[in-house]
Enzyme design. Structure first.
Site, PDB file in Angstrom:
ATOM      1  N   GLY A 267       0.823  -1.208   0.000  1.00 25.21           N
ATOM      2  CA  GLY A 267       0.000   0.000   0.000  1.00 25.21           C
ATOM      3  C   GLY A 267       0.849   1.246   0.000  1.00 25.21           C
ATOM      4  O   GLY A 267       2.053   1.207   0.286  1.00 25.21           O
ATOM      5  N   LYS A 268       0.196   2.336  -0.354  1.00 27.33           N
ATOM      6  CA  LYS A 268       0.887   3.620  -0.352  1.00 27.33           C
ATOM      7  C   LYS A 268      -0.066   4.654   0.214  1.00 27.33           C
ATOM      8  O   LYS A 268      -1.234   4.701  -0.194  1.00 27.33           O
ATOM      9  CB  LYS A 268       1.258   3.979  -1.791  1.00 27.33           C
ATOM     10  CG  LYS A 268       2.420   4.896  -1.865  1.00 27.33           C
ATOM     11  CD  LYS A 268       2.921   5.012  -3.280  1.00 27.33           C
ATOM     12  CE  LYS A 268       3.810   6.197  -3.290  1.00 27.33           C
ATOM     13  NZ  LYS A 268       5.015   6.235  -3.753  1.00 27.33           N
ATOM     14  N   GLY A 269       0.414   5.430   1.166  1.00 25.35           N
ATOM     15  CA  GLY A 269      -0.416   6.491   1.707  1.00 25.35           C
ATOM     16  C   GLY A 269       0.145   7.818   1.262  1.00 25.35           C
ATOM     17  O   GLY A 269       1.079   7.864   0.450  1.00 25.35           O
ATOM     18  N   SER A 270      -0.417   8.918   1.793  1.00 23.62           N
ATOM     19  CA  SER A 270       0.041  10.213   1.334  1.00 23.62           C
ATOM     20  C   SER A 270       1.474  10.495   1.816  1.00 23.62           C
ATOM     21  O   SER A 270       2.149  11.332   1.267  1.00 23.62           O
ATOM     22  CB  SER A 270      -0.911  11.309   1.801  1.00 23.62           C
ATOM     23  OG  SER A 270      -1.128  11.181   3.170  1.00 23.62           O
ATOM     24  N   TRP A 271       1.916   9.811   2.848  1.00 20.73           N
ATOM     25  CA  TRP A 271       3.288  10.083   3.289  1.00 20.73           C
ATOM     26  C   TRP A 271       4.069   8.827   3.644  1.00 20.73           C
ATOM     27  O   TRP A 271       5.043   8.886   4.385  1.00 20.73           O
ATOM     28  CB  TRP A 271       3.295  11.115   4.398  1.00 20.73           C
ATOM     29  CG  TRP A 271       2.569  10.775   5.656  1.00 20.73           C
ATOM     30  CD1 TRP A 271       1.405  10.078   5.784  1.00 20.73           C
ATOM     31  CD2 TRP A 271       2.972  11.137   6.971  1.00 20.73           C
ATOM     32  NE1 TRP A 271       1.047   9.987   7.089  1.00 20.73           N
ATOM     33  CE2 TRP A 271       1.989  10.639   7.843  1.00 20.73           C
ATOM     34  CE3 TRP A 271       4.043  11.841   7.502  1.00 20.73           C
ATOM     35  CZ2 TRP A 271       2.056  10.825   9.218  1.00 20.73           C
ATOM     36  CZ3 TRP A 271       4.110  12.019   8.874  1.00 20.73           C
ATOM     37  CH2 TRP A 271       3.126  11.518   9.709  1.00 20.73           C
ATOM     38  N   SER A 272       3.664   7.707   3.072  1.00 13.93           N
ATOM     39  CA  SER A 272       4.405   6.483   3.376  1.00 13.93           C
ATOM     40  C   SER A 272       4.208   5.426   2.299  1.00 13.93           C
ATOM     41  O   SER A 272       3.276   5.516   1.501  1.00 13.93           O
ATOM     42  CB  SER A 272       3.921   5.906   4.702  1.00 13.93           C
ATOM     43  OG  SER A 272       2.604   5.427   4.539  1.00 13.93           O
TER      44      SER A 272
ATOM     45  N   LYS B   7       5.847   0.049   7.513  1.00 18.18           N
ATOM     46  CA  LYS B   7       5.509   1.361   6.934  1.00 18.18           C
ATOM     47  C   LYS B   7       6.778   2.198   6.925  1.00 18.18           C
ATOM     48  O   LYS B   7       7.418   2.360   7.973  1.00 18.18           O
ATOM     49  CB  LYS B   7       4.435   2.001   7.811  1.00 18.18           C
ATOM     50  CG  LYS B   7       3.826   3.254   7.277  1.00 18.18           C
ATOM     51  CD  LYS B   7       2.594   3.562   8.124  1.00 18.18           C
ATOM     52  CE  LYS B   7       1.875   4.776   7.726  1.00 18.18           C
ATOM     53  NZ  LYS B   7       0.594   4.933   8.419  1.00 18.18           N
TER      54      LYS B   7
ATOM     55  N   ASP C 280     -11.084   9.561  11.730  1.00 20.52           N
ATOM     56  CA  ASP C 280     -11.039   9.365  10.274  1.00 20.52           C
ATOM     57  C   ASP C 280     -11.552   7.974   9.886  1.00 20.52           C
ATOM     58  O   ASP C 280     -10.922   7.267   9.104  1.00 20.52           O
ATOM     59  CB  ASP C 280      -9.612   9.586   9.761  1.00 20.52           C
ATOM     60  CG  ASP C 280      -9.584   9.969   8.279  1.00 20.52           C
ATOM     61  OD1 ASP C 280     -10.661  10.298   7.729  1.00 20.52           O
ATOM     62  OD2 ASP C 280      -8.505   9.929   7.673  1.00 20.52           O
TER      63      ASP C 280
ATOM     64  N   VAL D  59       3.999   1.165   2.267  1.00 22.49           N
ATOM     65  CA  VAL D  59       3.890   0.035   3.192  1.00 22.49           C
ATOM     66  C   VAL D  59       4.323  -1.238   2.465  1.00 22.49           C
ATOM     67  O   VAL D  59       3.813  -1.555   1.390  1.00 22.49           O
ATOM     68  CB  VAL D  59       2.449  -0.094   3.741  1.00 22.49           C
ATOM     69  CG1 VAL D  59       2.359  -1.256   4.728  1.00 22.49           C
ATOM     70  CG2 VAL D  59       2.008   1.210   4.404  1.00 22.49           C
TER      71      VAL D  59
HETATM   72  N1  LIG Z   1      -0.869  -3.322   8.488  1.00 22.06           N
HETATM   73  C1  LIG Z   1      -1.111  -3.304   7.196  1.00 22.06           C
HETATM   74  N2  LIG Z   1      -1.278  -4.452   6.494  1.00 22.06           N
HETATM   75  C2  LIG Z   1      -1.526  -4.403   5.165  1.00 22.06           C
HETATM   76  N3  LIG Z   1      -1.641  -3.276   4.454  1.00 22.06           N
HETATM   77  C3  LIG Z   1      -1.478  -2.103   5.089  1.00 22.06           C
HETATM   78  C4  LIG Z   1      -1.202  -2.045   6.482  1.00 22.06           C
HETATM   79  N4  LIG Z   1      -1.107  -0.744   6.842  1.00 22.06           N
HETATM   80  C5  LIG Z   1      -1.313  -0.031   5.736  1.00 22.06           C
HETATM   81  N5  LIG Z   1      -1.542  -0.841   4.673  1.00 22.06           N
HETATM   82  C6  LIG Z   1      -1.802  -0.421   3.283  1.00 22.06           C
HETATM   83  O1  LIG Z   1      -1.050   0.736   2.999  1.00 22.06           O
HETATM   84  C7  LIG Z   1      -1.903   1.829   2.648  1.00 22.06           C
HETATM   85  C8  LIG Z   1      -1.315   3.111   3.201  1.00 22.06           C
HETATM   86  O2  LIG Z   1      -1.273   3.036   4.607  1.00 22.06           O
HETATM   87  P1  LIG Z   1      -1.689   4.266   5.517  1.00 22.06           P
HETATM   88  O3  LIG Z   1      -3.028   4.775   5.107  1.00 22.06           O
HETATM   89  O4  LIG Z   1      -1.516   3.875   6.936  1.00 22.06           O
HETATM   90  O5  LIG Z   1      -0.562   5.300   5.090  1.00 22.06           O
HETATM   91  P2  LIG Z   1      -0.462   6.864   5.365  1.00 22.06           P
HETATM   92  O6  LIG Z   1       0.784   7.363   4.679  1.00 22.06           O
HETATM   93  O7  LIG Z   1      -0.586   7.106   6.817  1.00 22.06           O
HETATM   94  O8  LIG Z   1      -1.707   7.329   4.578  1.00 22.06           O
HETATM   95  P3  LIG Z   1      -2.734   8.503   4.605  1.00 22.06           P
HETATM   96  O9  LIG Z   1      -2.142   9.621   5.395  1.00 22.06           O
HETATM   97  O10 LIG Z   1      -2.886   8.802   3.144  1.00 22.06           O
HETATM   98  O11 LIG Z   1      -3.954   7.879   5.198  1.00 22.06           O
HETATM   99  C9  LIG Z   1      -3.263   1.453   3.208  1.00 22.06           C
HETATM  100  O12 LIG Z   1      -4.308   2.022   2.442  1.00 22.06           O
HETATM  101  C10 LIG Z   1      -3.267  -0.065   3.102  1.00 22.06           C
HETATM  102  O13 LIG Z   1      -3.656  -0.446   1.795  1.00 22.06           O
END
Ligand SMILES: Nc1ncnc2c1ncn2[C@@H]1O[C@H](COP(=O)(O)OP(=O)(O)OP(=O)(O)O)[C@@H](O)[C@H]1O
Length: 336
Positions: A36-41, A58, A150, A43
């Site tokens: 996965g990919k979030g706005s700042w990470s 992450k 959220d 995974v």
């Molecule tokens: N424990 C986990 N197991 C499997 N997939 C995960 C896990 N944690 C996160 N992911 C995947 O990674 C994606 C990004 O994680 P997350 O939303 O925590 O990142 P973020 O950078 O904090 O994002 P944002 O600020 O955009 O919400 C998630 O949408 C999910 O698909």
């Protein structure tokens, strides 16, 4: 209602040898896939070289983020450390090197609810277990004095058995303020507009009930594959002039129209009533105002909350095993 615990694989935490919980270096892991990919990470699925167990790692690039974001990350880590519940994703360790900060947690292999509800319209019996599990996780974090702020399908992951885990405590906060009559709250208009409660939109304040509102929007979406308010509708309300803003609550309530909403009428009367209960504009009348009453909501009459809260109630939907629920493009974009 029956106790299904003997037949069911619980949402248990993976077995880890004592002493291995405190990971401290990236060299302890073999990188497998991007999940996965979030706005700042980004995974990654990683394998602990010693136990061969898989985890979610992450990775946050320090250079891409300002000190404010990194401070927010420290808050997230401190909240995650204080939580331990079968329907949350267990957090193990954080460590850093010159360039990145790493967070290690349970790996959820079943994809997020956003993905699943885009593919299928689910039966009420499936959604009932999801929402009951989320309600149980919510009652737990609230009992610890934390608001999630959220709740939405993107932040709900399924494990390989189909149990829901509430994740992403990026904007979660401790209930640090109290009204004169002793009600706990957090300041700020924080979250995702389409899931924000009227009190958060209008008064920039979050109560426990505000999370229940977001759960109501999530339930609506899981059952009907759309939301009662579009994000643009909500953003336009927020951008409206101060004068109009004072009538925002009224606009929102009348826009709710869900009392006569044709789609809602396709649901059972129990599901219909539960959605209206969670999406009650007045916090005093909203489901969740008295959290102890949640198990008595008629929509949940087929489940046992005690078993649900132990992660032992059988989900009615199980993700495909062996499938990586991740966009293949992420693999190409990954950098390390
Ligand atoms: N424990 C986990 N197991 C499997 N997939 C995960 C896990 N944690 C996160 N992911 C995947 O990674 C994606 C990004 O994680 P997350 O939303 O925590 O990142 P973020 O950078 O904090 O994002 P944002 O600020 O955009 O919400 C998630 O949408 C999910 O698909």
């Amino acid at each position: 209602m029956g106790n299904q615990s003997s037949k069911v694989k619980p949402a248990e935490q993976p077995w880890i040898e004592e002493g291995q919980k405190h990971f401290c270096s990236i060299s302890q892991f073999k990188l497998c896939n991007v999940v996965g990919k979030g706005s700042w990470s980004t995974v990654f699925v990683v394998k602990d070289r010693r136990s061969k167990q898989k985890f979610a790692l992450k990775c946050i690039n320090k250079k891409k983020h300002n000190p404010g974001k990194l401070k927010q990350l420290l808050t997230e880590v401190s909240l995650l450390r204080s939580l331990d519940h079968p329907l949350l994703c267990r957090f193990y360790s954080e460590f850093e090197d010159d360039n990145k900060i790493y967070l290690v947690s349970d790996l959820m292999l079943g994809g997020d609810l956003r993905y699943h509800i885009a593919q299928n319209r689910f039966q009420e019996s499936v959604v009932c277990v999801w929402i009951a599990e989320l309600a149980s996780a919510l009652m737990y974090i609230h009992s610890k004095g934390i608001l999630h702020r959220d709740i939405k399908p993107d932040n709900i992951l399924l494990d390989e058995y189909g149990h829901c885990r509430l994740v992403d405590f990026n904007v979660a906060a401790r209930l640090s303020h109290q009204t004169q009559d002793g009600k706990s709250y957090v300041k700020g208009r924080v979250g995702t507009p389409a899931y924000m409660s009227p009190e958060t939109l209008v008064h920039s304040i979050g109560y426990r009930e505000s999370d229940w509102w977001s759960l109501g929007i999530t339930m609506y979406e899981c059952l009907l594959q759309n939301r009662p308010f579009s994000s643009t509708m909500v953003v336009n309300w927020i951008r409206s002039s101060e004068k109009e803003k004072s009538s925002l609550l009224e606009t929102m309530c009348s826009s709710l129209e869900i009392r006569n909403n044709k789609q809602l009428n396709t649901l059972s009367k129990e599901a219909h009533a539960a959605i209206l209960g969670f999406l009650e504009p007045s916090i005093k009348n909203r489901y969740g105002h008295q959290e102890k009453d949640i198990p008595n909501v008629s929509f949940f009459s087929s489940v046992c909350f005690e078993t649900i809260s132990q992660g032992k109630w059988a989900p009615k939907f199980r993700p495909k095993s062996g499938k990586l629920y991740a966009d293949p493009i992420l693999e190409l974009e990954a950098s390390f």
